[in-house]
Design a protein around this motif. Structure first.
Motif, short mmCIF file in Angstrom:
data_model
loop_
_atom_site.label_atom_id
_atom_site.label_comp_id
_atom_site.label_asym_id
_atom_site.label_seq_id
_atom_site.Cartn_x
_atom_site.Cartn_y
_atom_site.Cartn_z
N PHE A 1 -16.11 17.25 81.74
CA PHE A 1 -16.19 16.57 80.45
C PHE A 1 -15.00 16.97 79.57
O PHE A 1 -14.36 16.13 78.94
N ALA A 2 -14.69 18.26 79.52
CA ALA A 2 -13.58 18.74 78.70
C ALA A 2 -12.25 18.16 79.17
O ALA A 2 -11.40 17.79 78.35
N THR A 3 -12.07 18.06 80.48
CA THR A 3 -10.83 17.52 81.01
C THR A 3 -10.71 16.03 80.74
O THR A 3 -9.67 15.56 80.27
N GLN A 4 -11.78 15.29 81.04
CA GLN A 4 -11.75 13.84 80.88
C GLN A 4 -11.52 13.43 79.43
O GLN A 4 -10.81 12.46 79.14
N ASN A 5 -12.09 14.19 78.50
CA ASN A 5 -11.98 13.84 77.09
C ASN A 5 -10.90 14.63 76.35
O ASN A 5 -10.85 14.61 75.12
N GLN A 6 -10.04 15.30 77.10
CA GLN A 6 -8.88 16.00 76.55
C GLN A 6 -9.25 16.91 75.38
O GLN A 6 -8.65 16.88 74.31
N VAL A 7 -10.29 17.70 75.62
CA VAL A 7 -10.77 18.63 74.60
C VAL A 7 -9.71 19.69 74.33
O VAL A 7 -9.07 20.20 75.24
N ASP A 8 -9.52 20.01 73.05
CA ASP A 8 -8.53 21.01 72.67
C ASP A 8 -9.11 22.43 72.64
O ASP A 8 -8.41 23.40 72.94
N HIS A 9 -10.38 22.55 72.27
CA HIS A 9 -11.00 23.87 72.17
C HIS A 9 -12.48 23.75 72.56
O HIS A 9 -13.19 22.87 72.07
N VAL B 1 -14.23 29.61 81.46
CA VAL B 1 -13.05 30.32 80.97
C VAL B 1 -11.93 30.26 82.02
O VAL B 1 -10.75 30.06 81.68
N ALA B 2 -12.28 30.42 83.27
CA ALA B 2 -11.27 30.48 84.34
C ALA B 2 -10.67 29.12 84.66
O ALA B 2 -9.48 29.03 84.99
N GLU B 3 -11.46 28.04 84.55
CA GLU B 3 -11.01 26.75 85.07
C GLU B 3 -10.72 25.69 84.01
O GLU B 3 -10.04 24.70 84.30
N ALA B 4 -11.21 25.85 82.80
CA ALA B 4 -10.98 24.83 81.78
C ALA B 4 -9.49 24.77 81.41
O ALA B 4 -8.80 25.80 81.41
N GLN B 5 -9.01 23.57 81.10
CA GLN B 5 -7.60 23.38 80.78
C GLN B 5 -7.34 23.48 79.28
O GLN B 5 -6.27 23.09 78.81
N CYS B 6 -8.30 23.99 78.52
CA CYS B 6 -8.14 24.11 77.08
C CYS B 6 -8.48 25.55 76.66
O CYS B 6 -8.92 26.35 77.48
N ASP C 1 -5.87 7.80 76.63
CA ASP C 1 -5.67 9.08 77.34
C ASP C 1 -4.18 9.36 77.50
O ASP C 1 -3.71 10.49 77.26
N ALA C 2 -3.43 8.34 77.92
CA ALA C 2 -1.99 8.52 78.15
C ALA C 2 -1.28 8.84 76.83
O ALA C 2 -0.40 9.72 76.79
N LEU C 3 -1.65 8.16 75.76
CA LEU C 3 -1.03 8.43 74.47
C LEU C 3 -1.33 9.84 73.98
O LEU C 3 -0.45 10.53 73.46
N HIS C 4 -2.57 10.28 74.16
CA HIS C 4 -2.93 11.62 73.70
C HIS C 4 -2.14 12.68 74.46
O HIS C 4 -1.66 13.66 73.87
N ASP C 5 -1.98 12.48 75.76
CA ASP C 5 -1.19 13.42 76.55
C ASP C 5 0.26 13.41 76.10
O ASP C 5 0.91 14.47 76.02
N LEU C 6 0.78 12.25 75.78
CA LEU C 6 2.15 12.13 75.29
C LEU C 6 2.32 12.85 73.95
O LEU C 6 3.27 13.61 73.75
N HIS C 7 1.38 12.62 73.03
CA HIS C 7 1.46 13.25 71.71
C HIS C 7 1.37 14.77 71.82
O HIS C 7 2.00 15.49 71.05
N ARG C 8 0.58 15.25 72.79
CA ARG C 8 0.50 16.70 73.01
C ARG C 8 1.84 17.28 73.43
O ARG C 8 2.09 18.48 73.25
N GLN C 9 2.70 16.46 74.00
CA GLN C 9 4.02 16.91 74.42
C GLN C 9 5.08 16.60 73.36
O GLN C 9 6.27 16.55 73.66
N HIS C 10 4.62 16.39 72.12
CA HIS C 10 5.50 16.24 70.95
C HIS C 10 6.25 14.91 70.92
O HIS C 10 7.28 14.80 70.24
#
Length: 465
Positions: A419-427, A450-455, A123-132
Protein backbone atom coordinates in the motif's frame (compact mmCIF):
# COMPACT_ATOMS: atom_id res chain seq x y z
CA UNK A 1 28.14 21.84 -35.84
CA UNK A 2 27.03 19.89 -38.93
CA UNK A 3 23.52 20.05 -40.30
CA UNK A 4 23.51 17.23 -42.84
CA UNK A 5 20.28 15.58 -43.92
CA UNK A 6 19.55 12.42 -41.96
CA UNK A 7 19.11 9.12 -43.79
CA UNK A 8 18.57 5.43 -43.06
CA UNK A 9 21.93 3.69 -42.54
CA UNK A 10 23.73 6.85 -41.45
CA UNK A 11 26.01 6.48 -38.40
CA UNK A 12 26.26 8.99 -35.57
CA UNK A 13 28.87 8.13 -32.91
CA UNK A 14 28.44 4.41 -33.60
CA UNK A 15 24.62 4.48 -33.63
CA UNK A 16 23.02 3.46 -36.95
CA UNK A 17 19.80 5.18 -38.02
CA UNK A 18 17.28 2.44 -38.88
CA UNK A 19 13.89 4.12 -39.25
CA UNK A 20 12.45 7.57 -38.69
CA UNK A 21 9.59 7.04 -36.27
CA UNK A 22 8.16 10.54 -36.04
CA UNK A 23 8.85 14.20 -36.70
CA UNK A 24 7.74 16.86 -34.25
CA UNK A 25 7.88 20.62 -34.23
CA UNK A 26 11.27 20.68 -32.51
CA UNK A 27 12.88 17.28 -33.13
CA UNK A 28 12.74 13.97 -34.97
CA UNK A 29 12.83 10.50 -33.41
CA UNK A 30 14.72 7.63 -35.05
CA UNK A 31 15.02 3.95 -34.20
CA UNK A 32 18.74 3.19 -33.91
CA UNK A 33 21.04 0.25 -33.24
CA UNK A 34 24.51 -0.08 -31.73
CA UNK A 35 26.85 -3.06 -31.49
CA UNK A 36 27.29 -2.62 -27.74
CA UNK A 37 23.57 -2.26 -26.93
CA UNK A 38 21.17 -5.19 -27.26
CA UNK A 39 17.98 -3.37 -26.24
CA UNK A 40 15.72 -1.36 -28.53
CA UNK A 41 16.86 2.26 -28.72
CA UNK A 42 15.65 5.56 -30.12
CA UNK A 43 17.63 8.69 -30.94
CA UNK A 44 16.17 12.18 -30.59
CA UNK A 45 17.68 14.82 -32.88
CA UNK A 46 16.71 18.51 -32.67
CA UNK A 47 15.84 20.58 -35.72
CA UNK A 48 18.66 23.00 -36.41
CA UNK A 49 17.48 25.03 -39.41
CA UNK A 50 17.94 28.77 -38.97
CA UNK A 51 14.26 29.49 -39.60
CA UNK A 52 13.12 27.17 -36.80
CA UNK A 53 12.01 28.42 -33.38
CA UNK A 54 15.15 29.13 -31.28
CA UNK A 55 13.39 27.61 -28.27
CA UNK A 56 13.93 24.22 -29.98
CA UNK A 57 17.69 24.48 -29.48
CA UNK A 58 17.47 25.80 -25.93
CA UNK A 59 14.79 23.21 -25.11
CA UNK A 60 17.06 20.43 -26.34
CA UNK A 61 19.84 21.74 -24.10
CA UNK A 62 17.39 21.66 -21.20
CA UNK A 63 16.41 18.05 -21.96
CA UNK A 64 20.05 17.00 -22.27
CA UNK A 65 20.69 18.56 -18.86
CA UNK A 66 17.64 17.11 -17.04
CA UNK A 67 16.74 13.72 -18.49
CA UNK A 68 20.04 11.88 -17.73
CA UNK A 69 19.63 12.87 -14.06
CA UNK A 70 16.24 11.17 -13.74
CA UNK A 71 15.75 7.59 -12.57
CA UNK A 72 12.92 5.11 -12.26
CA UNK A 73 10.26 3.42 -14.40
CA UNK A 74 8.40 6.64 -15.24
CA UNK A 75 11.13 8.11 -17.48
CA UNK A 76 13.13 6.56 -20.34
CA UNK A 77 16.67 5.50 -19.54
CA UNK A 78 19.34 7.56 -21.32
CA UNK A 79 22.36 5.77 -22.86
CA UNK A 80 24.26 8.47 -24.75
CA UNK A 81 24.19 12.09 -25.86
CA UNK A 82 26.02 14.34 -28.28
CA UNK A 83 26.73 18.04 -27.93
CA UNK A 84 26.27 20.95 -30.30
CA UNK A 85 29.91 21.02 -31.47
CA UNK A 86 29.15 18.13 -33.84
CA UNK A 87 25.64 16.62 -33.85
CA UNK A 88 23.39 17.04 -30.81
CA UNK A 89 21.36 13.95 -29.94
CA UNK A 90 19.93 11.87 -27.10
CA UNK A 91 19.83 8.07 -27.21
CA UNK A 92 17.37 6.44 -24.87
CA UNK A 93 15.45 3.21 -24.42
CA UNK A 94 12.54 2.61 -26.76
CA UNK A 95 9.32 2.28 -24.77
CA UNK A 96 7.39 -0.72 -26.09
CA UNK A 97 3.88 0.68 -25.63
CA UNK A 98 2.03 3.42 -27.51
CA UNK A 99 1.59 7.01 -26.47
CA UNK A 100 -1.72 8.20 -25.07
CA UNK A 101 -2.16 10.16 -28.28
CA UNK A 102 -2.99 6.88 -30.05
CA UNK A 103 -6.20 6.66 -28.01
CA UNK A 104 -7.50 10.06 -29.07
CA UNK A 105 -9.24 8.57 -32.11
CA UNK A 106 -11.45 6.54 -29.73
CA UNK A 107 -12.62 9.45 -27.57
CA UNK A 108 -14.55 9.66 -25.38
CA UNK A 109 -13.12 6.76 -23.37
CA UNK A 110 -15.00 4.69 -20.75
CA UNK A 111 -15.06 6.28 -17.31
CA UNK A 112 -13.13 3.42 -15.68
CA UNK A 113 -10.35 3.72 -18.24
CA UNK A 114 -10.09 7.49 -17.78
CA UNK A 115 -9.74 6.98 -14.01
CA UNK A 116 -7.11 4.25 -14.42
CA UNK A 117 -5.08 6.34 -16.86
CA UNK A 118 -5.30 9.36 -14.58
CA UNK A 119 -4.02 7.44 -11.55
CA UNK A 120 -1.04 6.04 -13.46
CA UNK A 121 -0.12 9.43 -14.93
CA UNK A 122 -0.42 11.02 -11.48
CA UNK A 123 1.98 8.34 -10.15
CA UNK A 124 4.49 9.32 -12.82
CA UNK A 125 4.14 13.03 -12.04
CA UNK A 126 4.59 12.48 -8.32
CA UNK A 127 7.76 10.48 -8.93
CA UNK A 128 9.01 13.25 -11.22
CA UNK A 129 8.26 15.98 -8.67
CA UNK A 130 10.11 13.98 -6.02
CA UNK A 131 13.17 14.26 -8.26
CA UNK A 132 12.87 18.08 -8.27
CA UNK A 133 11.46 18.29 -11.82
CA UNK A 134 8.25 19.89 -13.12
CA UNK A 135 7.36 18.70 -16.64
CA UNK A 136 5.42 21.79 -17.85
CA UNK A 137 4.42 20.19 -21.17
CA UNK A 138 2.22 17.28 -20.13
CA UNK A 139 -0.09 16.20 -22.97
CA UNK A 140 -1.17 12.88 -24.56
CA UNK A 141 1.73 12.72 -27.03
CA UNK A 142 4.22 13.03 -24.15
CA UNK A 143 2.75 10.12 -22.16
CA UNK A 144 3.79 6.57 -23.09
CA UNK A 145 3.00 3.26 -21.40
CA UNK A 146 5.17 0.25 -20.72
CA UNK A 147 3.85 -3.26 -21.34
CA UNK A 148 2.77 -3.51 -17.69
CA UNK A 149 0.76 -0.27 -17.93
CA UNK A 150 3.26 1.99 -16.15
CA UNK A 151 3.08 5.56 -17.43
CA UNK A 152 6.30 7.02 -18.84
CA UNK A 153 6.79 10.75 -19.37
CA UNK A 154 8.88 11.98 -22.29
CA UNK A 155 9.97 15.27 -23.87
CA UNK A 156 11.56 17.37 -21.14
CA UNK A 157 12.43 20.32 -23.37
CA UNK A 158 10.23 22.72 -21.39
CA UNK A 159 10.86 21.19 -17.96
CA UNK A 160 12.08 22.99 -14.87
CA UNK A 161 14.58 21.47 -12.40
CA UNK A 162 14.70 23.00 -8.93
CA UNK A 163 18.47 22.61 -8.69
CA UNK A 164 19.60 23.48 -12.21
CA UNK A 165 19.69 26.72 -14.19
CA UNK A 166 16.41 27.50 -15.97
CA UNK A 167 17.73 28.36 -19.43
CA UNK A 168 14.26 28.94 -20.88
CA UNK A 169 13.32 31.40 -18.16
CA UNK A 170 16.63 33.20 -18.58
CA UNK A 171 16.43 33.52 -22.39
CA UNK A 172 12.73 33.91 -23.21
CA UNK A 173 9.92 36.04 -21.83
CA UNK A 174 6.82 34.34 -23.16
CA UNK A 175 4.43 31.61 -22.00
CA UNK A 176 5.97 28.23 -22.77
CA UNK A 177 3.85 25.12 -23.24
CA UNK A 178 1.17 23.61 -25.46
CA UNK A 179 -1.81 25.96 -25.72
CA UNK A 180 -4.69 23.66 -24.62
CA UNK A 181 -2.73 22.35 -21.60
CA UNK A 182 -0.85 25.41 -20.35
CA UNK A 183 -1.73 26.48 -16.80
CA UNK A 184 -2.77 30.00 -15.73
CA UNK A 185 0.50 30.51 -13.85
CA UNK A 186 2.50 29.54 -16.94
CA UNK A 187 0.62 32.26 -18.80
CA UNK A 188 2.10 34.59 -16.18
CA UNK A 189 5.62 33.19 -16.86
CA UNK A 190 5.79 31.20 -13.59
CA UNK A 191 7.73 27.95 -14.12
CA UNK A 192 8.37 26.73 -10.58
CA UNK A 193 4.84 25.57 -9.61
CA UNK A 194 4.52 21.74 -9.57
CA UNK A 195 0.72 21.97 -9.58
CA UNK A 196 0.96 23.30 -13.15
CA UNK A 197 1.33 19.63 -14.10
CA UNK A 198 -1.91 18.86 -12.25
CA UNK A 199 -3.69 21.47 -14.35
CA UNK A 200 -2.40 19.81 -17.53
CA UNK A 201 -3.50 16.42 -16.21
CA UNK A 202 -6.96 17.90 -15.51
CA UNK A 203 -7.14 19.10 -19.13
CA UNK A 204 -6.11 15.61 -20.28
CA UNK A 205 -8.74 13.86 -18.14
CA UNK A 206 -11.43 16.28 -19.35
CA UNK A 207 -10.43 15.59 -22.96
CA UNK A 208 -10.33 11.80 -22.52
CA UNK A 209 -13.72 11.83 -20.81
CA UNK A 210 -15.63 14.22 -23.08
CA UNK A 211 -13.75 14.34 -26.37
CA UNK A 212 -13.53 18.13 -26.00
CA UNK A 213 -10.74 20.32 -24.65
CA UNK A 214 -11.95 22.45 -21.72
CA UNK A 215 -10.42 25.69 -23.07
CA UNK A 216 -10.30 24.93 -26.80
CA UNK A 217 -7.06 25.63 -28.67
CA UNK A 218 -6.21 29.35 -28.24
CA UNK A 219 -3.80 30.71 -30.82
CA UNK A 220 -2.71 33.92 -29.17
CA UNK A 221 -1.41 35.22 -25.87
CA UNK A 222 -4.67 37.12 -25.39
CA UNK A 223 -6.55 33.85 -25.82
CA UNK A 224 -4.30 32.14 -23.29
CA UNK A 225 -4.80 34.93 -20.77
CA UNK A 226 -8.55 34.23 -20.71
CA UNK A 227 -7.58 31.19 -18.66
CA UNK A 228 -7.16 33.56 -15.70
CA UNK A 229 -10.90 34.22 -15.47
CA UNK A 230 -12.80 31.71 -17.62
CA UNK A 231 -14.00 28.40 -16.21
CA UNK A 232 -14.74 25.32 -18.35
CA UNK A 233 -18.13 23.81 -19.01
CA UNK A 234 -18.63 21.09 -16.36
CA UNK A 235 -17.83 17.63 -17.80
CA UNK A 236 -21.30 16.27 -16.98
CA UNK A 237 -22.77 18.71 -19.54
CA UNK A 238 -20.85 16.81 -22.24
CA UNK A 239 -20.82 13.36 -20.65
CA UNK A 240 -24.01 12.48 -18.78
CA UNK A 241 -22.51 9.41 -17.06
CA UNK A 242 -19.63 11.37 -15.53
CA UNK A 243 -19.67 10.52 -11.79
CA UNK A 244 -19.97 13.55 -9.49
CA UNK A 245 -16.68 12.68 -7.77
CA UNK A 246 -14.80 12.58 -11.10
CA UNK A 247 -16.20 15.99 -12.06
CA UNK A 248 -15.02 17.26 -8.65
CA UNK A 249 -11.51 15.91 -9.35
CA UNK A 250 -11.29 17.38 -12.85
CA UNK A 251 -12.62 20.82 -11.95
CA UNK A 252 -10.32 21.04 -8.93
CA UNK A 253 -7.35 20.27 -11.17
CA UNK A 254 -8.51 23.06 -13.50
CA UNK A 255 -8.76 25.72 -10.78
CA UNK A 256 -7.14 29.04 -11.66
CA UNK A 257 -5.43 29.23 -8.26
CA UNK A 258 -2.89 26.40 -7.78
CA UNK A 259 -3.75 26.34 -4.06
CA UNK A 260 -7.30 25.25 -4.97
CA UNK A 261 -6.01 22.16 -6.78
CA UNK A 262 -4.79 19.01 -5.07
CA UNK A 263 -1.71 19.54 -2.94
CA UNK A 264 0.33 16.98 -4.87
CA UNK A 265 0.12 14.45 -7.69
CA UNK A 266 0.45 11.75 -5.04
CA UNK A 267 -2.71 12.96 -3.33
CA UNK A 268 -4.52 13.00 -6.68
CA UNK A 269 -3.42 9.41 -7.42
CA UNK A 270 -4.66 8.30 -4.00
CA UNK A 271 -8.07 9.89 -4.59
CA UNK A 272 -8.43 8.42 -8.10
CA UNK A 273 -7.92 4.96 -6.59
CA UNK A 274 -10.19 5.66 -3.60
CA UNK A 275 -12.90 8.04 -4.88
CA UNK A 276 -15.27 7.22 -2.03
CA UNK A 277 -12.86 9.10 0.25
CA UNK A 278 -13.23 12.43 -1.57
CA UNK A 279 -15.46 15.02 0.16
CA UNK A 280 -17.68 16.58 -2.51
CA UNK A 281 -18.28 20.30 -2.91
CA UNK A 282 -20.54 22.32 -5.19
CA UNK A 283 -18.17 21.46 -8.06
CA UNK A 284 -19.50 17.89 -8.11
CA UNK A 285 -23.03 18.99 -9.04
CA UNK A 286 -22.21 22.03 -11.14
CA UNK A 287 -24.22 22.15 -14.38
CA UNK A 288 -23.11 25.38 -16.08
CA UNK A 289 -20.22 27.81 -16.37
CA UNK A 290 -20.00 30.58 -13.81
CA UNK A 291 -22.17 33.66 -14.22
CA UNK A 292 -21.00 36.67 -16.18
CA UNK A 293 -20.66 38.56 -12.90
CA UNK A 294 -18.36 35.88 -11.40
CA UNK A 295 -16.17 35.91 -14.50
CA UNK A 296 -16.09 39.71 -14.50
CA UNK A 297 -14.85 39.72 -10.91
CA UNK A 298 -12.07 37.29 -11.85
CA UNK A 299 -11.25 39.45 -14.87
CA UNK A 300 -10.77 42.51 -12.65
CA UNK A 301 -8.51 40.49 -10.32
CA UNK A 302 -6.49 39.25 -13.31
CA UNK A 303 -5.82 42.71 -14.74
CA UNK A 304 -2.17 43.48 -14.15
CA UNK A 305 -1.81 40.36 -12.06
CA UNK A 306 1.59 38.80 -11.61
CA UNK A 307 1.98 35.33 -10.19
CA UNK A 308 3.56 34.65 -6.81
CA UNK A 309 6.28 31.99 -7.09
CA UNK A 310 5.49 28.90 -5.02
CA UNK A 311 9.13 28.05 -4.40
CA UNK A 312 9.88 24.67 -5.96
CA UNK A 313 8.58 21.16 -6.51
CA UNK A 314 10.52 19.97 -3.48
CA UNK A 315 9.12 22.76 -1.29
CA UNK A 316 5.53 21.98 -2.31
CA UNK A 317 5.97 18.24 -1.67
CA UNK A 318 7.50 19.02 1.71
CA UNK A 319 4.38 21.01 2.58
CA UNK A 320 2.05 18.25 1.34
CA UNK A 321 3.43 14.79 2.19
CA UNK A 322 1.32 11.64 2.28
CA UNK A 323 1.45 10.15 5.77
CA UNK A 324 0.27 6.60 6.42
CA UNK A 325 -0.77 5.41 9.88
CA UNK A 326 -0.85 1.61 10.15
CA UNK A 327 -3.25 0.95 12.99
CA UNK A 328 -3.49 -2.41 14.78
CA UNK A 329 -7.04 -2.69 16.09
CA UNK A 330 -6.95 -6.28 17.25
CA UNK A 331 -7.91 -7.02 20.83
CA UNK A 332 -5.62 -6.00 23.66
CA UNK A 333 -3.81 -3.24 21.76
CA UNK A 334 -5.74 -0.23 23.12
CA UNK A 335 -2.71 1.25 24.89
CA UNK A 336 -0.54 0.94 21.79
CA UNK A 337 -3.31 2.38 19.60
CA UNK A 338 -3.55 5.39 21.91
CA UNK A 339 0.22 5.94 21.79
CA UNK A 340 0.10 5.71 17.99
CA UNK A 341 -2.73 8.25 17.88
CA UNK A 342 -0.78 10.74 20.00
CA UNK A 343 2.30 10.38 17.79
CA UNK A 344 0.21 10.72 14.63
CA UNK A 345 -1.47 13.87 15.96
CA UNK A 346 1.93 15.39 16.70
CA UNK A 347 3.23 14.52 13.24
CA UNK A 348 0.18 15.95 11.45
CA UNK A 349 0.32 19.15 13.49
CA UNK A 350 3.68 20.04 11.95
CA UNK A 351 3.16 18.52 8.49
CA UNK A 352 1.53 21.50 6.76
CA UNK A 353 -0.90 20.29 4.06
CA UNK A 354 -0.23 16.58 4.71
CA UNK A 355 -2.86 13.98 3.89
CA UNK A 356 -3.24 11.09 6.33
CA UNK A 357 -4.12 7.59 5.12
CA UNK A 358 -5.32 5.46 8.05
CA UNK A 359 -4.77 1.78 7.24
CA UNK A 360 -5.72 -1.38 9.09
CA UNK A 361 -5.20 -4.97 7.96
CA UNK A 362 -7.74 -7.78 8.35
CA UNK A 363 -5.59 -10.88 8.46
CA UNK A 364 -6.93 -13.70 6.30
CA UNK A 365 -5.99 -17.36 5.98
CA UNK A 366 -3.44 -18.40 3.38
CA UNK A 367 -5.33 -21.60 2.68
CA UNK A 368 -9.04 -22.21 3.01
CA UNK A 369 -12.09 -20.01 3.34
CA UNK A 370 -12.36 -16.94 5.52
CA UNK A 371 -15.51 -15.88 7.31
CA UNK A 372 -16.75 -12.36 6.50
CA UNK A 373 -18.86 -11.97 9.64
CA UNK A 374 -18.24 -12.10 13.37
CA UNK A 375 -20.25 -14.14 15.87
CA UNK A 376 -22.94 -11.41 15.96
CA UNK A 377 -23.34 -11.42 12.16
CA UNK A 378 -21.57 -8.09 11.62
CA UNK A 379 -19.51 -7.61 8.45
CA UNK A 380 -15.84 -7.70 9.49
CA UNK A 381 -14.70 -5.15 6.92
CA UNK A 382 -17.40 -2.65 7.91
CA UNK A 383 -16.72 -3.29 11.58
CA UNK A 384 -12.99 -2.65 11.15
CA UNK A 385 -13.64 0.47 9.07
CA UNK A 386 -15.90 1.86 11.79
CA UNK A 387 -13.24 1.12 14.42
CA UNK A 388 -10.60 2.83 12.29
CA UNK A 389 -12.72 5.97 11.95
CA UNK A 390 -13.38 5.92 15.69
CA UNK A 391 -9.62 5.71 16.32
CA UNK A 392 -9.01 8.73 14.09
CA UNK A 393 -11.89 10.88 15.37
CA UNK A 394 -9.77 12.44 18.13
CA UNK A 395 -7.29 13.69 15.52
CA UNK A 396 -9.95 16.21 14.40
CA UNK A 397 -8.61 16.41 10.85
CA UNK A 398 -10.83 17.91 8.12
CA UNK A 399 -12.36 15.36 5.77
CA UNK A 400 -10.22 16.46 2.82
CA UNK A 401 -7.03 15.58 4.73
CA UNK A 402 -7.82 12.02 5.84
CA UNK A 403 -8.77 8.72 4.20
CA UNK A 404 -9.48 5.25 5.61
CA UNK A 405 -8.47 1.89 4.16
CA UNK A 406 -9.09 -1.67 5.37
CA UNK A 407 -6.88 -4.24 3.65
CA UNK A 408 -7.54 -7.98 3.68
CA UNK A 409 -4.36 -10.04 3.42
CA UNK A 410 -2.69 -13.13 4.94
CA UNK A 411 0.56 -11.19 5.47
CA UNK A 412 -0.01 -7.80 7.16
CA UNK A 413 3.56 -6.60 6.62
CA UNK A 414 3.44 -7.25 2.87
CA UNK A 415 0.04 -5.57 2.62
CA UNK A 416 1.29 -2.43 4.40
CA UNK A 417 4.47 -2.24 2.31
CA UNK A 418 2.53 -2.70 -0.93
CA UNK A 419 0.00 0.00 0.00
CA UNK A 420 2.79 2.44 0.92
CA UNK A 421 4.63 1.75 -2.34
CA UNK A 422 1.58 1.92 -4.60
CA UNK A 423 0.39 5.19 -3.07
CA UNK A 424 3.86 6.76 -2.88
CA UNK A 425 3.64 7.34 0.86
CA UNK A 426 6.25 9.75 2.19
CA UNK A 427 6.15 8.74 5.87
CA UNK A 428 4.72 5.63 7.55
CA UNK A 429 3.97 5.47 11.28
CA UNK A 430 3.03 2.22 13.02
CA UNK A 431 3.04 0.58 16.41
CA UNK A 432 5.31 -2.23 17.60
CA UNK A 433 3.96 -4.85 19.98
CA UNK A 434 5.92 -6.07 22.96
CA UNK A 435 8.74 -8.44 22.10
CA UNK A 436 8.49 -12.14 22.74
CA UNK A 437 10.58 -15.20 22.02
CA UNK A 438 8.43 -16.32 19.08
CA UNK A 439 8.21 -12.78 17.68
CA UNK A 440 11.98 -12.34 17.87
CA UNK A 441 12.47 -15.66 16.11
CA UNK A 442 9.96 -15.15 13.28
CA UNK A 443 10.33 -11.39 12.85
CA UNK A 444 7.71 -8.75 13.60
CA UNK A 445 5.50 -6.77 11.21
CA UNK A 446 7.15 -3.52 12.28
CA UNK A 447 10.66 -4.90 11.69
CA UNK A 448 9.77 -6.00 8.15
CA UNK A 449 8.12 -2.68 7.35
CA UNK A 450 11.17 -0.78 8.59
CA UNK A 451 13.46 -3.00 6.53
CA UNK A 452 11.47 -3.07 3.27
CA UNK A 453 9.38 0.10 3.02
CA UNK A 454 10.63 2.66 0.49
CA UNK A 455 9.70 5.62 2.71
CA UNK A 456 10.64 6.96 6.13
CA UNK A 457 9.15 4.91 8.99
CA UNK A 458 8.40 5.86 12.59
CA UNK A 459 7.85 3.02 15.06
CA UNK A 460 5.79 3.77 18.17
CA UNK A 461 6.08 1.52 21.23
CA UNK A 462 3.67 0.92 24.06
CA UNK A 463 4.48 3.32 26.94
CA UNK A 464 6.01 1.86 30.07
CA UNK A 465 3.42 0.95 32.66
Amino acid sequence: MSRTELAVGQEIDGFTLQERLCVGGMASIWAVSHLQHRQALVMKLPKLRGEDDPTAIVGFEVEQMILPRLRGPHVPQVFASGDFTEQPYLVMERIAGESLRARLDQLPLPVDEVVSLGARIADALHDLHRQHVIHLDLKPSNILFRDDGTAVLVDFGLAHHDRLPDLLDEEFRLPLGTAPYISPEQVLYERSEPRSDLFALGVTLYYLLTGERPFGFPGSQAGLRQRLWRDPLPPVCLRADCPPWLQEVILRCLAVDPAARFASAGELALILRNPEQLPLSALATKRSVDSRWQRLRRWFRAMGRETQPSGSAAAQLARAPIVMAAVDLTGGEDTLAEALRRSTALLMSVAGEARLACVSVLKTQRIGLDFNEDAQGRNLHVKRLAALKHWAAALSLPAERITFHVLAAPDPASALIEFATQNQVDHLILGARDSGILRRHLGSVSARVVAEAQCSVTVVRRPER
